[in-house]
Design an enzyme around this catalytic site. Structure first.
Site, mmCIF file in Angstrom:
data_model
loop_
_atom_site.group_PDB
_atom_site.id
_atom_site.type_symbol
_atom_site.label_atom_id
_atom_site.label_comp_id
_atom_site.label_asym_id
_atom_site.label_seq_id
_atom_site.Cartn_x
_atom_site.Cartn_y
_atom_site.Cartn_z
ATOM 1 N N CYS A 152 0.537 -1.690 4.587
ATOM 2 C CA CYS A 152 -0.660 -2.189 5.294
ATOM 3 C C CYS A 152 -0.290 -3.164 6.420
ATOM 4 O O CYS A 152 -0.743 -3.008 7.567
ATOM 5 C CB CYS A 152 -1.614 -2.839 4.300
ATOM 6 S SG CYS A 152 -0.844 -3.996 3.160
ATOM 7 N N HIS A 228 -8.820 -11.343 0.422
ATOM 8 C CA HIS A 228 -9.503 -10.630 1.507
ATOM 9 C C HIS A 228 -8.710 -10.570 2.804
ATOM 10 O O HIS A 228 -9.144 -11.095 3.823
ATOM 11 C CB HIS A 228 -10.883 -11.266 1.771
ATOM 12 C CG HIS A 228 -11.842 -11.024 0.662
ATOM 13 N ND1 HIS A 228 -12.928 -11.815 0.418
ATOM 14 C CD2 HIS A 228 -11.867 -10.071 -0.284
ATOM 15 C CE1 HIS A 228 -13.581 -11.357 -0.627
ATOM 16 N NE2 HIS A 228 -12.946 -10.312 -1.075
HETATM 17 N N1 LIG Z 1 -3.528 -1.952 -2.443
HETATM 18 C C1 LIG Z 1 -3.183 -2.100 -1.188
HETATM 19 O O1 LIG Z 1 -3.655 -3.001 -0.515
HETATM 20 C C2 LIG Z 1 -2.189 -1.151 -0.554
HETATM 21 C C3 LIG Z 1 -2.095 -1.157 0.843
HETATM 22 C C4 LIG Z 1 -1.242 -0.231 1.476
HETATM 23 C C5 LIG Z 1 -0.472 0.627 0.710
HETATM 24 N N2 LIG Z 1 -0.567 0.590 -0.674
HETATM 25 C C6 LIG Z 1 0.258 1.564 -1.419
HETATM 26 O O2 LIG Z 1 -0.595 2.610 -1.886
HETATM 27 C C7 LIG Z 1 -0.090 3.143 -3.120
HETATM 28 C C8 LIG Z 1 -1.161 3.050 -4.181
HETATM 29 O O3 LIG Z 1 -1.505 1.674 -4.367
HETATM 30 P P1 LIG Z 1 -2.925 1.223 -4.930
HETATM 31 O O4 LIG Z 1 -3.047 -0.231 -4.605
HETATM 32 O O5 LIG Z 1 -3.980 2.152 -4.476
HETATM 33 O O6 LIG Z 1 -2.694 1.393 -6.506
HETATM 34 P P2 LIG Z 1 -3.801 1.375 -7.658
HETATM 35 O O7 LIG Z 1 -3.122 0.859 -8.869
HETATM 36 O O8 LIG Z 1 -5.057 0.718 -7.195
HETATM 37 O O9 LIG Z 1 -4.153 2.931 -7.861
HETATM 38 C C9 LIG Z 1 -3.271 3.850 -8.417
HETATM 39 C C10 LIG Z 1 -4.090 4.954 -9.083
HETATM 40 O O10 LIG Z 1 -3.182 5.968 -9.537
HETATM 41 C C11 LIG Z 1 -3.540 6.342 -10.855
HETATM 42 N N3 LIG Z 1 -2.360 6.895 -11.523
HETATM 43 C C12 LIG Z 1 -1.531 6.320 -12.426
HETATM 44 N N4 LIG Z 1 -0.547 7.179 -12.781
HETATM 45 C C13 LIG Z 1 -0.766 8.323 -12.065
HETATM 46 C C14 LIG Z 1 -0.109 9.561 -11.986
HETATM 47 N N5 LIG Z 1 0.987 9.830 -12.718
HETATM 48 N N6 LIG Z 1 -0.589 10.507 -11.135
HETATM 49 C C15 LIG Z 1 -1.692 10.278 -10.405
HETATM 50 N N7 LIG Z 1 -2.371 9.104 -10.437
HETATM 51 C C16 LIG Z 1 -1.910 8.146 -11.274
HETATM 52 C C17 LIG Z 1 -4.097 5.085 -11.476
HETATM 53 O O11 LIG Z 1 -4.931 5.370 -12.604
HETATM 54 C C18 LIG Z 1 -4.889 4.497 -10.307
HETATM 55 O O12 LIG Z 1 -6.204 5.023 -10.233
HETATM 56 C C19 LIG Z 1 1.184 2.345 -3.418
HETATM 57 O O13 LIG Z 1 2.282 3.047 -2.850
HETATM 58 C C20 LIG Z 1 0.958 1.043 -2.662
HETATM 59 O O14 LIG Z 1 2.162 0.401 -2.324
HETATM 60 C C21 LIG Z 1 -1.430 -0.270 -1.302
#
Ligand SMILES: NC(=O)c1ccc[n+]([C@@H]2O[C@H](COP(=O)([O-])OP(=O)(O)OC[C@H]3O[C@@H](n4cnc5c(N)ncnc54)[C@H](O)[C@@H]3O)[C@@H](O)[C@H]2O)c1
Length: 353
Positions: A152, A228
């Site tokens: 991000c 936020h």
């Molecule tokens: N949260 C942020 O602000 C943000 C910003 C940019 C990038 N990211 C990246 O995005 C990716 C996801 O992060 P997030 O914050 O959305 O995570 P999160 O924990 O909010 O969501 C992950 C989801 O994946 C599901 N899950 C668990 N095991 C799984 C599997 N084997 N197969 C499919 N789904 C499964 C979980 O139940 C959950 O709904 C990561 O690589 C993170 O680094 C996050």
């Protein structure tokens, strides 16, 4: 009209919910379905809404290996099939499962079913053919099977550095990231009354150099107990000692569709003002696709230019992920056309007159 590109989303969490919404808004893509492991609150909320997401689109739910279907059945959550079924029905998967799961999915599913995939920042760079940013290196992603999005902070940072670079030629940047420690709703981590500092250089500065190897970047990151949005200060130096004035930098930022220039005088006092503004706009989930850039933070330091930006961490990577689909699927072949199509469907930049 040409056939729509069929897209799936693996992992319906903070990023996955928003990726699904982003795809549902693209007129030239079809959201075939989402996949997850457990009946999380996000999935229960979706079921409570009759599985209808953004734009009136139905989100079909598929279950990954290890999911217990009886739990979903007991809650009356409709299940459309298995993750393999979803893989067989899509052209490209957006993998937003927890970091590391994407690499396993690539090995066990995407390679096997010949499905292209876009990974998020939590995966290792080695998972993908190209580390991707819609504005900085769109053409490198064209036709590639596996792309990885920048995180991000890096996504928002690169929007500004790339814009300055194309206008003036940038040699060097130094950044300070004031990083929100968790997302709203998170319970698994958090500082309550302390700031925490990471070892320099921050990975975002290193990542910027991977995408823009001609720019020398370094920086320091400080975690803060807020949810936020992150704030990044950037000090940018042009090539050959060229001076960048405040007026010149402002003109470049104002032209960029994914940069929202705001000011403290208008009432944008910090990250929370931008978050509240997005909610007042009625944006789904209080999301903002643009980064905020404070006009009254832009200062000249000798020949260098310094400014501060706000990163809405939950939604900022969504537009660049849509760009990545466009590049990988060869829907558009240039950054100008690819980003313009994404911007049109997401309504980005419409506030600029
Ligand atoms: N949260 C942020 O602000 C943000 C910003 C940019 C990038 N990211 C990246 O995005 C990716 C996801 O992060 P997030 O914050 O959305 O995570 P999160 O924990 O909010 O969501 C992950 C989801 O994946 C599901 N899950 C668990 N095991 C799984 C599997 N084997 N197969 C499919 N789904 C499964 C979980 O139940 C959950 O709904 C990561 O690589 C993170 O680094 C996050």
């Amino acid at each position: 009209m040409a056939e729509k590109i069929r897209v799936g989303v693996a992992g319906y969490g903070t990023i996955g919910t928003r990726l699904a919404d982003g795809v549902a808004l693209q007129g030239d893509m079809e959201l075939v379905g989402i996949a997850d492991l457990a009946p999380t609150l996000s999935i229960r909320a979706l079921a409570e809404n009759g599985m209808i997401g953004a734009n009136g689109v139905k989100y079909n739910l598929y279950l990954v290996d290890g999911a217990d279907k009886s739990q979903f059945d007991a809650m009356g959550i409709p299940v459309a099939g298995t993750f393999a079924d979803l893989c067989k029905s899509v052209d490209i998967m957006l993998d937003s499962a927890p970091g590391g799961v994407g690499a396993k999915n690539k090995e066990n599913y995407y390679d096997k079913y010949g499905v292209k995939a876009i990974f998020q920042g939590g995966e290792k760079n080695s998972v993908a053919d190209v580390f991707f940013h819609g504005y900085a290196n769109f053409e490198k992603g064209v036709g590639q099977n596996y792309l990885k999005l920048t995180s991000c902070n890096t996504t928002g940072l690169i929007r500004t550095v790339d814009a300055l670079d194309r206008a003036f030629g940038i040699e060097k940047v130094a950044i300070t990231i004031i990083r929100r420690v968790a997302d709203p709703g998170d319970y698994h981590r958090g500082l309550t009354n302390a700031l925490q500092i990471d070892k320099a250089p921050s990975h975002q500065a290193v990542d910027l150099m991977t995408i823009m190897p001609h720019v020398n970047a370094t920086g320091i990151l400080v975690h803060t107990p807020v949810t936020h949005g992150h704030i990044i200060t950037v000090l940018a130096t042009a090539k050959n000692g060229k001076k960048i004035t405040k007026a010149e930098a402002l003109e470049v930022f104002q032209k960029h569709p994914r940069i929202r220039v705001v000011s403290i005088d208008e009432g944008f006092k910090g990250n929370a003002s931008l978050f509240k503004y997005a909610r007042d706009l009625g944006n789904r989930r209080g999301d903002m696709y643009e980064i905020g850039l404070w006009e009254d933070s832009i200062v000249e330091s000798g020949n260098d230019i310094m400014y501060a930006i706000n990163i809405p961490q939950e939604s900022v990577t969504i537009p660049e992920t849509m760009d990545a689909i466009r590049a990988s699927m060869k829907m558009q072949l240039t950054r100008e056309e690819g980003t313009a199509a994404t911007n049109k469907y997401l309504g980005i930049g419409k506030f600029k007159k």
